[in-house]
Design a protein around this motif. Structure first.
Motif, PDB file in Angstrom:
ATOM      1  N   ILE A  90       0.843  -1.207   0.000  1.00 29.34           N
ATOM      2  CA  ILE A  90       0.000   0.000   0.000  1.00 29.34           C
ATOM      3  C   ILE A  90       0.872   1.249   0.000  1.00 29.34           C
ATOM      4  CG2 ILE A  90      -1.579   1.376   1.445  1.00 29.34           C
ATOM      5  CD1 ILE A  90      -2.805  -1.306   2.346  1.00 29.34           C
ATOM      6  N   MET A  91       1.994   1.162   0.691  1.00 29.53           N
ATOM      7  CA  MET A  91       2.877   2.326   0.793  1.00 29.53           C
ATOM      8  C   MET A  91       3.765   2.491  -0.441  1.00 29.53           C
ATOM      9  SD  MET A  91       1.971   3.476   3.721  1.00 29.53           S
ATOM     10  CE  MET A  91       3.194   4.700   4.123  1.00 29.53           C
ATOM     11  N   LEU A  92       3.900   1.434  -1.228  1.00 30.98           N
ATOM     12  CA  LEU A  92       4.847   1.450  -2.352  1.00 30.98           C
ATOM     13  C   LEU A  92       4.214   1.489  -3.731  1.00 30.98           C
ATOM     14  CD1 LEU A  92       7.204  -1.331  -0.962  1.00 30.98           C
ATOM     15  CD2 LEU A  92       7.606   1.139  -0.915  1.00 30.98           C
ATOM     16  N   ASP A  93       2.902   1.385  -3.834  1.00 27.78           N
ATOM     17  CA  ASP A  93       2.258   1.199  -5.136  1.00 27.78           C
ATOM     18  C   ASP A  93       2.088   2.470  -5.973  1.00 27.78           C
ATOM     19  OD1 ASP A  93       0.210   2.460  -3.804  1.00 27.78           O
ATOM     20  OD2 ASP A  93      -1.158   0.750  -3.842  1.00 27.78           O
ATOM     21  N   LYS A  94       2.587   3.583  -5.514  1.00 26.91           N
ATOM     22  CA  LYS A  94       2.527   4.855  -6.261  1.00 26.91           C
ATOM     23  C   LYS A  94       1.109   5.354  -6.495  1.00 26.91           C
ATOM     24  CE  LYS A  94       7.014   4.858  -7.478  1.00 26.91           C
ATOM     25  NZ  LYS A  94       7.974   5.364  -6.601  1.00 26.91           N
ATOM     26  N   ILE A  95       0.150   4.783  -5.795  1.00 23.48           N
ATOM     27  CA  ILE A  95      -1.239   5.228  -5.884  1.00 23.48           C
ATOM     28  C   ILE A  95      -1.570   5.926  -4.575  1.00 23.48           C
ATOM     29  CG2 ILE A  95      -3.654   4.491  -6.099  1.00 23.48           C
ATOM     30  CD1 ILE A  95      -2.596   1.960  -7.527  1.00 23.48           C
ATOM     31  N   ASP A  96      -2.131   7.119  -4.670  1.00 19.75           N
ATOM     32  CA  ASP A  96      -2.485   7.854  -3.457  1.00 19.75           C
ATOM     33  C   ASP A  96      -3.748   7.267  -2.843  1.00 19.75           C
ATOM     34  OD1 ASP A  96      -0.353   9.563  -3.478  1.00 19.75           O
ATOM     35  OD2 ASP A  96      -1.386  11.126  -4.615  1.00 19.75           O
ATOM     36  N   GLN A  97      -3.568   6.579  -1.755  1.00 12.33           N
ATOM     37  CA  GLN A  97      -4.667   6.011  -0.986  1.00 12.33           C
ATOM     38  C   GLN A  97      -4.464   6.499   0.449  1.00 12.33           C
ATOM     39  OE1 GLN A  97      -3.915   1.858  -1.498  1.00 12.33           O
ATOM     40  NE2 GLN A  97      -4.739   1.795  -3.557  1.00 12.33           N
ATOM     41  N   LEU A  98      -4.745   7.750   0.659  1.00  8.46           N
ATOM     42  CA  LEU A  98      -4.378   8.403   1.911  1.00  8.46           C
ATOM     43  C   LEU A  98      -4.955   7.714   3.147  1.00  8.46           C
ATOM     44  CD1 LEU A  98      -4.549  12.137   0.813  1.00  8.46           C
ATOM     45  CD2 LEU A  98      -2.561  10.645   0.971  1.00  8.46           C
ATOM     46  N   LYS A  99      -6.214   7.326   3.087  1.00  4.78           N
ATOM     47  CA  LYS A  99      -6.824   6.675   4.252  1.00  4.78           C
ATOM     48  C   LYS A  99      -6.143   5.340   4.550  1.00  4.78           C
ATOM     49  CE  LYS A  99     -11.380   8.769   4.044  1.00  4.78           C
ATOM     50  NZ  LYS A  99     -12.818   8.532   3.884  1.00  4.78           N
ATOM     51  N   MET A 100      -5.883   4.566   3.517  1.00  2.00           N
ATOM     52  CA  MET A 100      -5.243   3.264   3.721  1.00  2.00           C
ATOM     53  C   MET A 100      -3.798   3.429   4.182  1.00  2.00           C
ATOM     54  SD  MET A 100      -6.832   1.065   0.565  1.00  2.00           S
ATOM     55  CE  MET A 100      -6.190  -0.509   1.090  1.00  2.00           C
ATOM     56  N   GLU A 101      -3.105   4.410   3.642  1.00  2.00           N
ATOM     57  CA  GLU A 101      -1.721   4.662   4.054  1.00  2.00           C
ATOM     58  C   GLU A 101      -1.675   5.125   5.507  1.00  2.00           C
ATOM     59  OE1 GLU A 101       0.047   7.314   1.188  1.00  2.00           O
ATOM     60  OE2 GLU A 101      -0.169   5.857  -0.439  1.00  2.00           O
ATOM     61  N   LYS A 102      -2.621   5.979   5.869  1.00  2.00           N
ATOM     62  CA  LYS A 102      -2.684   6.450   7.257  1.00  2.00           C
ATOM     63  C   LYS A 102      -2.994   5.283   8.198  1.00  2.00           C
ATOM     64  CE  LYS A 102      -4.913   9.740  10.313  1.00  2.00           C
ATOM     65  NZ  LYS A 102      -5.937  10.726  10.507  1.00  2.00           N
ATOM     66  N   ALA A 103      -3.914   4.428   7.788  1.00  2.00           N
ATOM     67  CA  ALA A 103      -4.265   3.261   8.602  1.00  2.00           C
ATOM     68  C   ALA A 103      -3.056   2.329   8.742  1.00  2.00           C
ATOM     69  CB  ALA A 103      -5.438   2.516   7.981  1.00  2.00           C
ATOM     70  N   TYR A 104      -2.281   2.174   7.675  1.00  2.00           N
ATOM     71  CA  TYR A 104      -1.082   1.329   7.722  1.00  2.00           C
ATOM     72  C   TYR A 104      -0.073   1.897   8.719  1.00  2.00           C
ATOM     73  CZ  TYR A 104       2.865  -1.512   6.350  1.00  2.00           C
ATOM     74  OH  TYR A 104       3.919  -2.394   6.372  1.00  2.00           O
ATOM     75  N   ILE A 105       0.124   3.195   8.668  1.00  2.00           N
ATOM     76  CA  ILE A 105       1.077   3.836   9.589  1.00  2.00           C
ATOM     77  C   ILE A 105       0.592   3.718  11.028  1.00  2.00           C
ATOM     78  CG2 ILE A 105       2.069   6.071  10.257  1.00  2.00           C
ATOM     79  CD1 ILE A 105       2.105   6.734   7.208  1.00  2.00           C
ATOM     80  N   GLU A 106      -0.708   3.897  11.248  1.00  2.00           N
ATOM     81  CA  GLU A 106      -1.256   3.753  12.604  1.00  2.00           C
ATOM     82  C   GLU A 106      -1.098   2.317  13.102  1.00  2.00           C
ATOM     83  OE1 GLU A 106      -5.272   5.208  12.479  1.00  2.00           O
ATOM     84  OE2 GLU A 106      -4.619   7.290  12.271  1.00  2.00           O
ATOM     85  N   THR A 107      -1.327   1.368  12.218  1.00  2.00           N
ATOM     86  CA  THR A 107      -1.132  -0.044  12.583  1.00  2.00           C
ATOM     87  C   THR A 107       0.326  -0.298  12.926  1.00  2.00           C
ATOM     88  OG1 THR A 107      -2.936  -0.720  11.126  1.00  2.00           O
ATOM     89  CG2 THR A 107      -1.373  -2.423  11.770  1.00  2.00           C
ATOM     90  N   HIS A 108       1.229   0.295  12.160  1.00  2.00           N
ATOM     91  CA  HIS A 108       2.658   0.142  12.425  1.00  2.00           C
ATOM     92  C   HIS A 108       2.998   0.699  13.813  1.00  2.00           C
ATOM     93  CE1 HIS A 108       6.808  -0.516  11.154  1.00  2.00           C
ATOM     94  NE2 HIS A 108       7.091   0.574  11.862  1.00  2.00           N
ATOM     95  N   ASN A 109       2.466   1.848  14.134  1.00  2.00           N
ATOM     96  CA  ASN A 109       2.712   2.442  15.445  1.00  2.00           C
ATOM     97  C   ASN A 109       2.113   1.591  16.566  1.00  2.00           C
ATOM     98  OD1 ASN A 109       4.128   4.610  14.345  1.00  2.00           O
ATOM     99  ND2 ASN A 109       2.282   5.831  14.108  1.00  2.00           N
ATOM    100  N   ASP A 110       0.918   1.072  16.335  1.00  2.00           N
ATOM    101  CA  ASP A 110       0.282   0.190  17.327  1.00  2.00           C
ATOM    102  C   ASP A 110       1.117  -1.071  17.539  1.00  2.00           C
ATOM    103  OD1 ASP A 110      -1.781   2.019  17.579  1.00  2.00           O
ATOM    104  OD2 ASP A 110      -3.183   0.873  16.326  1.00  2.00           O
TER     105      ASP A 110
END
Length: 147
Positions: A90-110
């Motif tokens: 999701i972070m590398l696919d060059k497609i702007d998916q802001l909600k999914m990227e934000k959720a991925y980062i939050e999951t990473h922090n969790d």
């Protein structure tokens, strides 16, 4: 009028490569813990009779129960990290998916918090187990010397 205090949370910005490296590091550490827990279980089995002695039974029962809960939690965390690693695209696919990227980062922090919390609790249980086994071994050694 009452003023409310705002609390700010500062989060370190991590690149996808850094998150990937962190995930691999977590997985490596947790797989090591998995092997280590097998060793601890074998150690407990070796000293089962001594650990059931009246003097240490309650303490050993508590530690063994906590260790088995740690094993279950470890399995869950390993699966979560593997799933998290698969979603890195999701972070590398060059497609702007802001909600999914934000959720991925939050999951990473969790996950960062959960894994650090797990490792801290696991170290504590391991230390208590080693102290208990050390006490049991010393007791056995003294009994052998007296006989």
């Amino acid at each position: 009028m009452m003023s409310t205090k705002k609390s700010y949370k500062y989060i370190e910005w991590l690149s996808p490569d850094e998150m990937h490296e962190a995930s691999l590091g977590w997985l490596s550490e947790m797989l090591f813990c998995e092997d280590e827990q097998k060793f601890l279980n074998n150690l407990i089995q070796s000293y089962t009779l001594s650990l059931t002695d009246r003097k240490v039974f309650e303490e050993s029962k508590k530690i063994v129960t906590e260790l088995s809960k740690c094993e279950e939690r470890l399995t869950e965390l390993i699966e979560q990290v593997r799933a998290h690693e698969r979603l890195l695209k999701i972070m590398l696919d060059k497609i702007d998916q802001l909600k999914m990227e934000k959720a991925y980062i939050e999951t990473h922090n969790d996950l960062t918090f959960d894994i650090n919390h797990y490792l801290e609790a696991y170290r504590d249980i391991k230390q208590r187990l080693f102290q208990l086994l050390s006490k049991v071994m010393k007791s056995q050694k003294q009994k052998r010397l007296l006989n």
